[in-house]
Design a protein around this motif. Structure first.
Motif, PDB file in Angstrom:
ATOM      1  N   ARG A 144       0.825  -1.214   0.000  1.00  0.00           N
ATOM      2  CA  ARG A 144       0.000   0.000   0.000  1.00  0.00           C
ATOM      3  C   ARG A 144       0.859   1.263   0.000  1.00  0.00           C
ATOM      4  O   ARG A 144       0.351   2.367  -0.211  1.00  0.00           O
ATOM      5  N   PHE A 145       2.147   1.127   0.270  1.00  0.00           N
ATOM      6  CA  PHE A 145       3.030   2.298   0.314  1.00  0.00           C
ATOM      7  C   PHE A 145       4.404   1.874  -0.198  1.00  0.00           C
ATOM      8  O   PHE A 145       4.688   0.686  -0.358  1.00  0.00           O
ATOM      9  N   GLY A 146       5.253   2.846  -0.468  1.00  0.00           N
ATOM     10  CA  GLY A 146       6.576   2.571  -1.025  1.00  0.00           C
ATOM     11  C   GLY A 146       7.598   2.286   0.054  1.00  0.00           C
ATOM     12  O   GLY A 146       7.562   1.268   0.707  1.00  0.00           O
ATOM     13  N   MET A 147       8.549   3.179   0.238  1.00  0.00           N
ATOM     14  CA  MET A 147       9.610   3.019   1.237  1.00  0.00           C
ATOM     15  C   MET A 147      10.313   1.665   1.074  1.00  0.00           C
ATOM     16  O   MET A 147      10.523   0.935   2.034  1.00  0.00           O
ATOM     17  N   GLU A 148      10.670   1.329  -0.148  1.00  0.00           N
ATOM     18  CA  GLU A 148      11.286   0.031  -0.430  1.00  0.00           C
ATOM     19  C   GLU A 148      12.749   0.017  -0.022  1.00  0.00           C
ATOM     20  O   GLU A 148      13.394   1.058   0.105  1.00  0.00           O
ATOM     21  N   LEU A 149      13.275  -1.181   0.167  1.00  0.00           N
ATOM     22  CA  LEU A 149      14.683  -1.347   0.515  1.00  0.00           C
ATOM     23  C   LEU A 149      15.560  -1.064  -0.701  1.00  0.00           C
ATOM     24  O   LEU A 149      15.202  -1.410  -1.828  1.00  0.00           O
ATOM     25  N   ASN A 150      16.696  -0.421  -0.440  1.00  0.00           N
ATOM     26  CA  ASN A 150      17.705  -0.199  -1.483  1.00  0.00           C
ATOM     27  C   ASN A 150      18.994  -0.914  -1.080  1.00  0.00           C
ATOM     28  O   ASN A 150      19.489  -0.726   0.035  1.00  0.00           O
ATOM     29  N   ARG A 174      21.830  -2.289   3.334  1.00  0.00           N
ATOM     30  CA  ARG A 174      20.607  -1.845   2.670  1.00  0.00           C
ATOM     31  C   ARG A 174      19.962  -0.737   3.490  1.00  0.00           C
ATOM     32  O   ARG A 174      20.195  -0.628   4.698  1.00  0.00           O
ATOM     33  N   GLY A 175      19.170   0.080   2.814  1.00  0.00           N
ATOM     34  CA  GLY A 175      18.556   1.196   3.510  1.00  0.00           C
ATOM     35  C   GLY A 175      17.149   1.466   3.032  1.00  0.00           C
ATOM     36  O   GLY A 175      16.711   0.972   1.988  1.00  0.00           O
ATOM     37  N   ILE A 176      16.404   2.265   3.825  1.00  0.00           N
ATOM     38  CA  ILE A 176      15.093   2.755   3.415  1.00  0.00           C
ATOM     39  C   ILE A 176      15.073   4.268   3.586  1.00  0.00           C
ATOM     40  O   ILE A 176      15.775   4.831   4.434  1.00  0.00           O
ATOM     41  N   ASN A 177      14.282   4.908   2.749  1.00  0.00           N
ATOM     42  CA  ASN A 177      14.169   6.359   2.747  1.00  0.00           C
ATOM     43  C   ASN A 177      12.806   6.731   3.317  1.00  0.00           C
ATOM     44  O   ASN A 177      11.771   6.507   2.681  1.00  0.00           O
ATOM     45  N   ALA A 178      12.806   7.278   4.529  1.00  0.00           N
ATOM     46  CA  ALA A 178      11.572   7.752   5.149  1.00  0.00           C
ATOM     47  C   ALA A 178      11.363   9.202   4.704  1.00  0.00           C
ATOM     48  O   ALA A 178      11.921  10.128   5.290  1.00  0.00           O
ATOM     49  N   LYS A 179      10.572   9.366   3.641  1.00  0.00           N
ATOM     50  CA  LYS A 179      10.391  10.686   3.045  1.00  0.00           C
ATOM     51  C   LYS A 179       9.788  11.665   4.062  1.00  0.00           C
ATOM     52  O   LYS A 179       8.838  11.344   4.775  1.00  0.00           O
ATOM     53  N   GLY A 180      10.384  12.841   4.124  1.00  0.00           N
ATOM     54  CA  GLY A 180       9.841  13.898   4.959  1.00  0.00           C
ATOM     55  C   GLY A 180      10.109  13.760   6.444  1.00  0.00           C
ATOM     56  O   GLY A 180       9.578  14.538   7.241  1.00  0.00           O
ATOM     57  N   GLN A 181      10.953  12.771   6.840  1.00  0.00           N
ATOM     58  CA  GLN A 181      11.201  12.543   8.271  1.00  0.00           C
ATOM     59  C   GLN A 181      12.593  13.025   8.708  1.00  0.00           C
ATOM     60  O   GLN A 181      13.074  12.643   9.774  1.00  0.00           O
ATOM     61  N   GLY A 182      13.233  13.859   7.881  1.00  0.00           N
ATOM     62  CA  GLY A 182      14.592  14.299   8.167  1.00  0.00           C
ATOM     63  C   GLY A 182      14.751  15.098   9.444  1.00  0.00           C
ATOM     64  O   GLY A 182      15.849  15.180   9.999  1.00  0.00           O
ATOM     65  N   THR A 183      13.674  15.685   9.920  1.00  0.00           N
ATOM     66  CA  THR A 183      13.759  16.482  11.152  1.00  0.00           C
ATOM     67  C   THR A 183      13.319  15.677  12.383  1.00  0.00           C
ATOM     68  O   THR A 183      13.081  16.245  13.444  1.00  0.00           O
ATOM     69  N   MET A 184      13.234  14.359  12.239  1.00  0.00           N
ATOM     70  CA  MET A 184      12.844  13.518  13.380  1.00  0.00           C
ATOM     71  C   MET A 184      13.819  13.727  14.531  1.00  0.00           C
ATOM     72  O   MET A 184      15.033  13.671  14.339  1.00  0.00           O
ATOM     73  N   PRO A 185      13.313  13.948  15.746  1.00  0.00           N
ATOM     74  CA  PRO A 185      14.209  14.164  16.893  1.00  0.00           C
ATOM     75  C   PRO A 185      15.088  12.943  17.149  1.00  0.00           C
ATOM     76  O   PRO A 185      14.694  11.815  16.893  1.00  0.00           O
ATOM     77  N   ARG A 186      16.278  13.201  17.699  1.00  0.00           N
ATOM     78  CA  ARG A 186      17.226  12.128  17.971  1.00  0.00           C
ATOM     79  C   ARG A 186      16.626  11.057  18.887  1.00  0.00           C
ATOM     80  O   ARG A 186      16.881   9.859  18.724  1.00  0.00           O
ATOM     81  N   LYS A 187      15.782  11.483  19.834  1.00  0.00           N
ATOM     82  CA  LYS A 187      15.171  10.535  20.764  1.00  0.00           C
ATOM     83  C   LYS A 187      14.326   9.500  20.017  1.00  0.00           C
ATOM     84  O   LYS A 187      14.333   8.314  20.349  1.00  0.00           O
ATOM     85  N   LYS A 188      13.614   9.955  18.980  1.00  0.00           N
ATOM     86  CA  LYS A 188      12.769   9.037  18.208  1.00  0.00           C
ATOM     87  C   LYS A 188      13.618   8.128  17.320  1.00  0.00           C
ATOM     88  O   LYS A 188      13.276   6.964  17.103  1.00  0.00           O
ATOM     89  N   LEU A 247      10.992  -2.423  10.276  1.00  0.00           N
ATOM     90  CA  LEU A 247      11.123  -0.975  10.443  1.00  0.00           C
ATOM     91  C   LEU A 247      10.253  -0.231   9.436  1.00  0.00           C
ATOM     92  O   LEU A 247       9.621   0.790   9.766  1.00  0.00           O
ATOM     93  N   ARG A 248      10.217  -0.749   8.222  1.00  0.00           N
ATOM     94  CA  ARG A 248       9.389  -0.146   7.171  1.00  0.00           C
ATOM     95  C   ARG A 248       7.913  -0.064   7.608  1.00  0.00           C
ATOM     96  O   ARG A 248       7.253   0.965   7.454  1.00  0.00           O
ATOM     97  N   LEU A 249       7.425  -1.144   8.201  1.00  0.00           N
ATOM     98  CA  LEU A 249       6.029  -1.168   8.650  1.00  0.00           C
ATOM     99  C   LEU A 249       5.816  -0.257   9.859  1.00  0.00           C
ATOM    100  O   LEU A 249       4.792   0.416   9.972  1.00  0.00           O
ATOM    101  N   GLU A 250       6.798  -0.242  10.763  1.00  0.00           N
ATOM    102  CA  GLU A 250       6.709   0.617  11.946  1.00  0.00           C
ATOM    103  C   GLU A 250       6.633   2.092  11.538  1.00  0.00           C
ATOM    104  O   GLU A 250       5.810   2.860  12.053  1.00  0.00           O
ATOM    105  N   LEU A 251       7.492   2.486  10.607  1.00  0.00           N
ATOM    106  CA  LEU A 251       7.479   3.877  10.136  1.00  0.00           C
ATOM    107  C   LEU A 251       6.182   4.206   9.412  1.00  0.00           C
ATOM    108  O   LEU A 251       5.613   5.290   9.585  1.00  0.00           O
ATOM    109  N   ALA A 252       5.707   3.268   8.572  1.00  0.00           N
ATOM    110  CA  ALA A 252       4.464   3.513   7.829  1.00  0.00           C
ATOM    111  C   ALA A 252       3.303   3.741   8.779  1.00  0.00           C
ATOM    112  O   ALA A 252       2.445   4.603   8.546  1.00  0.00           O
TER     113      ALA A 252
END
Length: 599
Positions: free
Chosen positions: A299-305, A330-344, A416-421
């Protein structure tokens, strides 16, 4: 004092009434949802499984005796009412199917009184699940639970009708059978007649449905009760229901075709959803590479690279060591989450450790294009830019990396992909994305057993072109196996079965079975195969999971009438429980009591 319903016959369920019955005299029966005494008028909301209907008691119309009785009604009293259907005198209630009408009562009988329930019988109850399950008979009165149970019943009817139209025969298989230790743990049943011997409750009807194909029944199905003594979670129960089927003279495409049409019929008739056919197919390897899961949520992207080659020559030891050990980065790109606080971010690091990962490396690209990274000091600028480019990173993105053996990288990033979604609100329960996952590995290595195990079961057919590797490289062999996945949940799975003796023998060898052990466990099936066995294949759905997704609830306990909890106990009946010593004696069983140790 409870009254008899003698002489009164229910004419309608509550929500079966509408403006079409205005002027008619009707008799309805059910439970009092609530009662409001407004002096000269008593308002009662009457509830049954169809919905709620407003009843009006007016003293000048029903008489003093009935009116006084109505004034004593309390929640969950069971009553029978005869009266006339009228259009509502007050405001229409648009939240009720019967919101335009009411029944002006003429007769009332209190069929059963009720104590005050331990919680309110209402939709979307906030009552703790433990209390609701202890009083499950009350919980089952709640309209949302009733809708789920009724949906399940309708779904079973659609499934039965469709498969019957397709030439399937509904045949029951035994509940008391032989234990076959391959797979999950069996529930064992001691035999009184055969002391020291045990039946097992079936984990699935697998062997019997294959025998039915040997017997010439061609197309079989069953809504089968199955039992597995395993650890539970939200979508598992120790006893559950499978929509089980087997077909003769078919291959993968035939099984997929009939099941796609079944799903399309089911979703259209039950919840009005059109399932586009054909359903997308994806190999197991592609699913793992792109989503880190063999049941991917598409249902969403955020695929592994896979960025292994990009970072192969960098000096970051975590990446270097993983690659040197034959793993990957390998990595995933969480679009728009670049300002996520370090605690999270630290919470995400802790999250992946549950899946075997030692940690997460990250690059947080700030909105102004600057970066914050846990490993930038080990990377040259050009290496960092190449890595960001490989991840299609843009200002505002959060790039997260796992480096380890592939199995751990897949598991941790897939989860992690599902947790972020979930946290990003990307999971739409109104969207239904189906996917066939095909070409599973035939075998998987078990470190615990120090041998290969069947990924599905020992009777799964290898792909013909891979048979050449079964002796020399068993882990390379793909199976003619297929799972049907919906929104990241495996709702069913099956395979083409082995019907040739030589291939079955090779399979047992790869699993480390001696001929004697194979015959000891599966002799009755192997003997049957000596008498002419057709090519055959099958599939089984987890009915509980399927209905859970259709009903848009988070737990299969909400679609099962009397479920167990996570420790496999029943809070309603207190099962499992001890039994009389006499029963144990008859079975030749002695229970060793845990020794009490003094503090």
């Amino acid at each position: 004092m409870a009254e008899s319903m003698s002489g009164m016959k229910r004419t309608h369920r509550c929500a079966e009434l509408s403006k079409a019955q205005v002027g008619q005299t009707v008799t309805v029966m059910g439970w009092v949802q609530k009662s409001r005494n407004k002096g000269g008028v008593v308002f009662v909301d009457l509830r049954d499984r169809s919905g709620i209907l407003q009843i009006i008691f007016e003293e000048n119309k029903c008489g003093t005796e009935i009116f006084e009785k109505a004034g004593k009604l309390r929640s969950e009293f069971v009553i029978a009412v005869t009266g006339q259907v009228c259009e509502r005198a007050g405001a229409v209630n648009k939240n009720l199917a019967t919101g335009e009408i009411e029944v002006i009562a003429e007769q009332l009988r209190i069929l059963s009184e009720s104590e005050t329930p331990p919680f309110h019988i209402e939709e979307n109850s906030k009552t703790k699940e433990e209390l609701r399950l202890k009083y499950r008979y009350l919980d089952l009165r709640r309209p949302d639970i009733q809708k789920n149970i009724m949906m399940r019943s309708r779904a079973c009817a659609v499934i039965r009708n469709f498969l019957t139209e397709e030439g399937f025969l509904e045949i029951e298989t035994p509940m008391l059978t032989k234990s076959t230790p391959e797979g999950a743990r069996d529930y064992l049943v001691p035999s009184r007649v055969h002391p020291g011997s045990f039946y097992a409750l079936p984990q699935s009807p697998q062997l019997f449905k294959q025998l039915l194909m040997v017997s010439g029944y061609d197309r079989y199905f069953q809504l089968a009760r199955c039992f597995r003594d395993e650890d539970l979670r939200a979508d598992r129960q120790p006893e559950f229901t499978q929509v089980d089927m087997e077909l003769s003279f078919v291959d993968v495409d035939d099984v997929i075709d009939v099941n796609e049409r079944l799903l399309a019929r089911l979703f259209k008739e039950i919840i009005g959803v059109d399932v586009p056919l054909p359903i997308q197919r994806m190999t197991w390897q592609e699913a793992m590479d792109r989503f880190g899961s063999d049941k991917p949520d598409t249902r969403f992207g955020m695929e592994l690279n896979d960025v292994t080659d990009v970072v192969r020559d960098c000096e970051f030891a975590v990446f270097k060591n993983a690659i040197a050990d034959g793993g990957s980065v390998r990595g995933i790109n969480a679009k728009g989450q670049g300002t996520m606080p370090r605690k999270k971010i630290d919470a995400l690091v802790a999250f992946v450790k549950d899946y075997g990962a030692k940690g997460l490396a990250y690059i947080a690209i700030q909105p102004d294009g600057s970066i914050k990274s846990s490993f930038a000091k080990f990377m040259k600028d050009e290496e960092m830019q190449a890595l960001i480019a490989a991840m299609q990173g843009e200002p505002g993105d959060l790039l997260l990396f796992a480096a380890d053996k592939n199995k751990i990288v897949y598991a941790s990033l897939g989860a992690l992909r599902l947790e972020l979604a979930d946290k990003m609100g990307l999971l739409d329960k109104n969207q239904y994305n189906f996917l066939w996952v095909t070409e599973f590995p035939l075998l998987e290595w078990s470190d615990e057993e120090n041998r290969f195990q069947a990924m599905h079961h020992p009777f799964t057919m290898p792909m013909e072109e891979d048979l050449q590797y079964i002796d020399t490289d068993p882990g390379r062999v793909r199976a003619k196996a297929y799972d049907i996945v919906l929104n990241g949940t495996e709702i069913g799975g099956g395979s083409v079965r082995i019907h040739q003796d030589d291939i079955q023998e090779k399979m047992f060898e790869a699993l480390g079975f001696t001929k004697e052990r194979a015959h000891e466990q599966f002799g009755f099936l192997l003997d049957a195969f000596k008498y002419g066995v057709p090519p055959h294949a099958g599939l089984a759905y987890g009915l509980d999971r399927l209905i859970m997704l259709m009903a848009k609830v988070d737990s299969i306990r909400d679609v099962i009438a009397f479920p167990k909890v996570k420790d496999a106990s029943c809070l309603l009946t207190n099962a499992p429980d001890t039994v009389d010593e006499k029963q144990l004696e008859e079975l030749g069983i002695r229970v060793n009591e845990a020794e009490q140790t003094e503090e």
